[in-house]
Design an enzyme around this catalytic site. Structure first.
Site, PDB file in Angstrom:
ATOM      1  N   LYS A  83     -40.233  -8.632  58.223  1.00 38.06           N
ATOM      2  CA  LYS A  83     -41.177  -7.532  57.612  1.00 38.06           C
ATOM      3  C   LYS A  83     -42.378  -8.313  57.376  1.00 38.06           C
ATOM      4  O   LYS A  83     -43.638  -8.028  57.443  1.00 38.06           O
ATOM      5  CB  LYS A  83     -40.361  -6.935  56.444  1.00 38.06           C
ATOM      6  CG  LYS A  83     -41.289  -6.465  55.401  1.00 38.06           C
ATOM      7  CD  LYS A  83     -40.700  -5.653  54.126  1.00 38.06           C
ATOM      8  CE  LYS A  83     -40.269  -6.736  53.178  1.00 38.06           C
ATOM      9  NZ  LYS A  83     -41.365  -7.034  52.377  1.00 38.06           N
ATOM     10  N   ASN A  84     -42.106  -9.475  56.579  1.00 37.94           N
ATOM     11  CA  ASN A  84     -43.340 -10.394  55.896  1.00 37.94           C
ATOM     12  C   ASN A  84     -44.129 -11.182  56.692  1.00 37.94           C
ATOM     13  O   ASN A  84     -45.074 -11.643  56.646  1.00 37.94           O
ATOM     14  CB  ASN A  84     -42.597 -11.396  54.665  1.00 37.94           C
ATOM     15  CG  ASN A  84     -42.519 -10.500  53.661  1.00 37.94           C
ATOM     16  OD1 ASN A  84     -42.561  -9.354  53.500  1.00 37.94           O
ATOM     17  ND2 ASN A  84     -41.576 -11.001  52.891  1.00 37.94           N
TER      18      ASN A  84
ATOM     19  N   CYS B 263     -45.268  -4.801  39.684  1.00 35.84           N
ATOM     20  CA  CYS B 263     -43.897  -4.263  40.392  1.00 35.84           C
ATOM     21  C   CYS B 263     -42.709  -4.687  39.496  1.00 35.84           C
ATOM     22  O   CYS B 263     -42.696  -5.499  38.591  1.00 35.84           O
ATOM     23  CB  CYS B 263     -43.763  -4.391  41.928  1.00 35.84           C
ATOM     24  SG  CYS B 263     -43.398  -6.089  42.148  1.00 35.84           S
TER      25      CYS B 263
ATOM     26  N   ARG C 271     -47.738  -9.784  39.322  1.00 37.66           N
ATOM     27  CA  ARG C 271     -48.154 -10.032  40.764  1.00 37.66           C
ATOM     28  C   ARG C 271     -49.705  -9.838  40.740  1.00 37.66           C
ATOM     29  O   ARG C 271     -50.136  -9.216  41.527  1.00 37.66           O
ATOM     30  CB  ARG C 271     -47.344  -9.325  41.723  1.00 37.66           C
ATOM     31  CG  ARG C 271     -45.811  -9.414  41.507  1.00 37.66           C
ATOM     32  CD  ARG C 271     -44.871  -9.007  42.506  1.00 37.66           C
ATOM     33  NE  ARG C 271     -45.207  -9.460  43.823  1.00 37.66           N
ATOM     34  CZ  ARG C 271     -44.746  -8.944  44.946  1.00 37.66           C
ATOM     35  NH1 ARG C 271     -44.023  -7.893  44.927  1.00 37.66           N
ATOM     36  NH2 ARG C 271     -44.702  -9.538  46.185  1.00 37.66           N
TER      37      ARG C 271
ATOM     38  N   ASP D 255     -36.620 -14.906  47.429  1.00 36.44           N
ATOM     39  CA  ASP D 255     -36.039 -13.613  48.231  1.00 36.44           C
ATOM     40  C   ASP D 255     -34.641 -13.667  48.193  1.00 36.44           C
ATOM     41  O   ASP D 255     -34.167 -12.794  48.706  1.00 36.44           O
ATOM     42  CB  ASP D 255     -37.057 -13.413  49.497  1.00 36.44           C
ATOM     43  CG  ASP D 255     -38.466 -13.095  49.228  1.00 36.44           C
ATOM     44  OD1 ASP D 255     -39.330 -12.876  50.099  1.00 36.44           O
ATOM     45  OD2 ASP D 255     -38.891 -12.766  48.035  1.00 36.44           O
TER      46      ASP D 255
ATOM     47  N   ARG E  19     -37.033  -0.477  52.526  1.00 34.98           N
ATOM     48  CA  ARG E  19     -38.191  -0.820  52.922  1.00 34.98           C
ATOM     49  C   ARG E  19     -38.193  -2.271  53.451  1.00 34.98           C
ATOM     50  O   ARG E  19     -39.097  -2.815  54.165  1.00 34.98           O
ATOM     51  CB  ARG E  19     -38.889  -1.396  51.353  1.00 34.98           C
ATOM     52  CG  ARG E  19     -39.294  -0.117  50.683  1.00 34.98           C
ATOM     53  CD  ARG E  19     -40.015  -0.552  49.307  1.00 34.98           C
ATOM     54  NE  ARG E  19     -41.079  -1.538  49.634  1.00 34.98           N
ATOM     55  CZ  ARG E  19     -42.145  -2.048  48.967  1.00 34.98           C
ATOM     56  NH1 ARG E  19     -41.797  -1.808  47.505  1.00 34.98           N
ATOM     57  NH2 ARG E  19     -42.890  -2.847  49.471  1.00 34.98           N
TER      58      ARG E  19
HETATM   59  C1  EPZ Z   1     -44.823 -12.650  49.510  1.00 34.61           C
HETATM   60  O1  EPZ Z   1     -45.348 -12.010  48.298  1.00 34.61           O
HETATM   61  C2  EPZ Z   1     -43.727 -11.888  49.868  1.00 34.61           C
HETATM   62  N1  EPZ Z   1     -44.381 -10.601  50.353  1.00 34.61           N
HETATM   63  C3  EPZ Z   1     -42.609 -11.609  48.850  1.00 34.61           C
HETATM   64  O2  EPZ Z   1     -41.586 -11.151  49.367  1.00 34.61           O
HETATM   65  C4  EPZ Z   1     -42.245 -13.130  48.444  1.00 34.61           C
HETATM   66  O3  EPZ Z   1     -41.164 -12.966  47.342  1.00 34.61           O
HETATM   67  C5  EPZ Z   1     -43.241 -13.740  47.904  1.00 34.61           C
HETATM   68  O4  EPZ Z   1     -44.330 -14.034  48.844  1.00 34.61           O
HETATM   69  C6  EPZ Z   1     -42.851 -15.225  47.466  1.00 34.61           C
HETATM   70  O5  EPZ Z   1     -42.339 -15.900  48.565  1.00 34.61           O
HETATM   71  C7  EPZ Z   1     -44.934 -10.471  51.572  1.00 34.61           C
HETATM   72  O6  EPZ Z   1     -45.050 -11.657  52.242  1.00 34.61           O
HETATM   73  C8  EPZ Z   1     -45.350  -9.219  52.160  1.00 34.61           C
HETATM   74  P1  EPZ Z   1     -47.059 -14.700  46.196  1.00 34.61           P
HETATM   75  P2  EPZ Z   1     -46.997 -12.418  47.562  1.00 34.61           P
HETATM   76  O7  EPZ Z   1     -48.648 -14.416  46.213  1.00 34.61           O
HETATM   77  O8  EPZ Z   1     -47.747 -13.175  48.493  1.00 34.61           O
HETATM   78  C9  EPZ Z   1     -48.633 -15.436  41.525  1.00 34.61           C
HETATM   79  C10 EPZ Z   1     -39.809  -9.378  49.564  1.00 34.61           C
HETATM   80  O9  EPZ Z   1     -39.059  -9.397  48.727  1.00 34.61           O
HETATM   81  N2  EPZ Z   1     -49.914 -15.117  42.072  1.00 34.61           N
HETATM   82  O10 EPZ Z   1     -46.705 -15.943  47.185  1.00 34.61           O
HETATM   83  O11 EPZ Z   1     -47.278 -11.458  46.543  1.00 34.61           O
HETATM   84  C11 EPZ Z   1     -47.614 -14.486  41.829  1.00 34.61           C
HETATM   85  O12 EPZ Z   1     -47.539 -13.570  40.564  1.00 34.61           O
HETATM   86  C12 EPZ Z   1     -41.265  -9.655  48.877  1.00 34.61           C
HETATM   87  O13 EPZ Z   1     -40.123  -9.313  50.791  1.00 34.61           O
HETATM   88  C13 EPZ Z   1     -51.220 -15.166  41.513  1.00 34.61           C
HETATM   89  O14 EPZ Z   1     -50.672 -15.238  40.178  1.00 34.61           O
HETATM   90  O15 EPZ Z   1     -46.311 -13.472  46.453  1.00 34.61           O
HETATM   91  C14 EPZ Z   1     -46.275 -15.059  41.786  1.00 34.61           C
HETATM   92  O16 EPZ Z   1     -46.025 -15.645  40.527  1.00 34.61           O
HETATM   93  C15 EPZ Z   1     -41.120  -9.646  47.344  1.00 34.61           C
HETATM   94  N3  EPZ Z   1     -52.226 -14.615  41.883  1.00 34.61           N
HETATM   95  C16 EPZ Z   1     -46.507 -16.423  42.735  1.00 34.61           C
HETATM   96  O17 EPZ Z   1     -48.122 -16.537  42.626  1.00 34.61           O
HETATM   97  C17 EPZ Z   1     -52.457 -14.288  42.977  1.00 34.61           C
HETATM   98  O18 EPZ Z   1     -53.555 -14.010  43.282  1.00 34.61           O
HETATM   99  C18 EPZ Z   1     -46.280 -16.326  44.308  1.00 34.61           C
HETATM  100  O19 EPZ Z   1     -46.807 -14.982  44.636  1.00 34.61           O
HETATM  101  C19 EPZ Z   1     -51.410 -14.453  43.970  1.00 34.61           C
HETATM  102  C20 EPZ Z   1     -50.146 -14.664  43.464  1.00 34.61           C
END
Ligand code: EPZ
Length: 419
Positions: free
Chosen positions: A22-23, A117, A122, A306, A398
């Protein structure tokens, strides 16, 4: 709302196929917006998030043709607007991935801010900051990100935090920018590499994907291609955890073991007998109860956030005490309260959960709150005495293709009942 009813007590046995990731599929479908030609994406999992992404692109005027094997042919030449509405973005945060491609190829985008969420606020500030540094004029107002750019310019980006979709959005935007972009402190997830490989097949010039420094040389345009997304490492890990929690013996095929090194190490610590092939992983618990393990989530290649909920579930029936630390998201223990209702002994202290294994969980009606939390409740149901009803399983749909069929193929007693 549909429910899953699971009757616990069966050690899982047999072999199932792992679906496409998915990702990886989500950013790659967004990347089709960058191409002047037709992009055909294969090995797409049949998931609700994919349907949402197709609807998002379709509403922009992008043409999508899906065949019976879930290959999706995307032609963005007829695109008519660059808008991602709140009603879709609120159901799938990954919609933010259209922002970079739209600004980079069409010079404008109006994308709803994804709200928070269940697992955390996020924010997407790093996506916005990066595009601004590349010359986009971005306003965040009335819940929307309004971006305009005559032509993005390559620049040096140093990410404050490792962000997967932030890295993906900026890498996509950089492919059509003028000049060179470097992304430092980039995410190294296999899905980032898969996206880079697809973009390269479309004619992009990208080096370093999979390391913490990615270099992108902007080109004038990208062409069509055919690309199959990589297997889902989190689905793989989830079924490995299902075998571990039930003391079973399972083989997962059409996957890539090298993407799960941290998870495989933890399973071995838990007492699992693991055999690795080129495209398959076999786990054998020999009917034994797992040993409790300590887990600390971190960006790839460390233990994935995850997989945290799934290992919490394994720990609560394991032999001994385990410490689970969640360092990526601020609220990713929603499954703990539901597991406690099934008899789990877990103490939450901030972003740490201390588990003390019990011999048996007891079935209870439980509620899914987010994708991976719901997976952990299904795993708990596989070992709980009695019938566990997991509610709100749209969360599961999902991210897990045909979960009840795959688990039933491994001998689980599981059925979906319309809610
Ligand atoms: C991706 O989410 C995945 N989703 C998530 O999978 C996964 O848990 C996550 O990466 C971490 O591995 C997809 O790829 C579609 P991040 P993403 O930006 O990119 C902070 C699942 O279960 N952050 O790496 O949204 C954020 O709050 C889903 O399949 C900021 O502060 O995660 C978090 O604490 C859930 N500002 C950390 O970084 C930003 O602009 C990592 O988030 C972006 C992120």
């Amino acid at each position: 709302m549909d429910k899953l009813i699971i009757t616990g007590g069966v050690p899982l046995k047999g072999e199932i196929r792992v679906s496409g990731a998915k990702n990886a599929a989500l950013p790659i479908l967004a990347a089709t917006l960058l191409s002047d030609g037709v992009v055909t994406v294969g090995n797409i999992p049949h998931l609700h998030d994919i349907t949402t992404t197709m609807e998002l692109l379709g509403r922009m005027g992008v043409e999508l043709v899906v065949d019976e094997r879930m290959n999706i042919e995307v032609d963005s030449s007829s695109i008519k607007d660059f808008y991602a509405p709140y009603e879709l973005v609120k159901t799938m945060r990954a919609s933010i991935l259209v922002l970079g491609p739209l600004v980079s190829r069409f010079g404008e985008a109006l994308v709803s801010l994804p709200g928070g969420c269940a697992i955390g606020s996020r924010p997407v500030n790093l996506h916005i900051q990066g595009l601004s540094k590349m010359g986009a004029d971005i306003k965040v107002e009335k819940g929307f990100i309004r971006a305009k750019a005559k032509k993005l310019k390559g620049t040096r980006l140093i990410m404050d935090l490792v962000t997967v979709t932030g890295t993906e959005n900026l890498m996509m935007a950089a492919t059509l920018a003028k000049g060179t972009t470097t992304i430092e402190n980039a995410a190294r997830e296999p899905e980032v590499v898969d996206l880079a490989n697809c973009l390269t097949a479309m004619g992009a010039h990208i080096d370093g994907a999979g390391t913490d420094t990615i270099l992108i040389e902007g080109v004038d345009s990208l062409n069509g291609t055919k690309y199959d997304v990589l297997p889902d490492r989190i689905e793989t890990g989830t079924y490995l955890a299902a075998a571990a929690i039930t003391g079973g013996h399972v083989r997962l095929k059409d996957t890539r073991p090298e993407m799960l090194k941290a998870v495989v190490e933890k399973l071995k610590e838990a007492g699992a007998d693991i055999t690795l092939g080129d495209t398959w992983i076999e786990i054998n618990m020999h009917g034994d109860r797992p040993q409790a393990v300590n887990v600390r989530t971190s960006p790839y290649p460390a233990f994935p956030t995850d997989m945290q909920a799934q290992f919490t579930a394994v720990n609560v029936v394991a032999d001994g005490t385990g410490v689970i630390s969640e360092t990526v998201f601020e609220n990713r223990f929603m499954h703990v309260h539901e597991l406690q209702r099934m008899g789990a002994d877990i103490r939450l202290q901030g972003n740490t959960a201390v588990t003390r294994g019990v011999q048996r969980l007891t079935a209870a009606p439980v509620m899914a709150t987010d994708l991976r939390a719901s997976a952990s409740l299904v795993l708990a149901g596989l070992v709980a005495a009695g019938d566990t009803a997991v509610d709100r399983i749209y969360h599961i749909d999902r991210g897990y293709e045909s979960i009840e069929e795959k688990l039933a193929k491994l001998g689980a007693r599981i059925r979906r009942v319309p809610g």
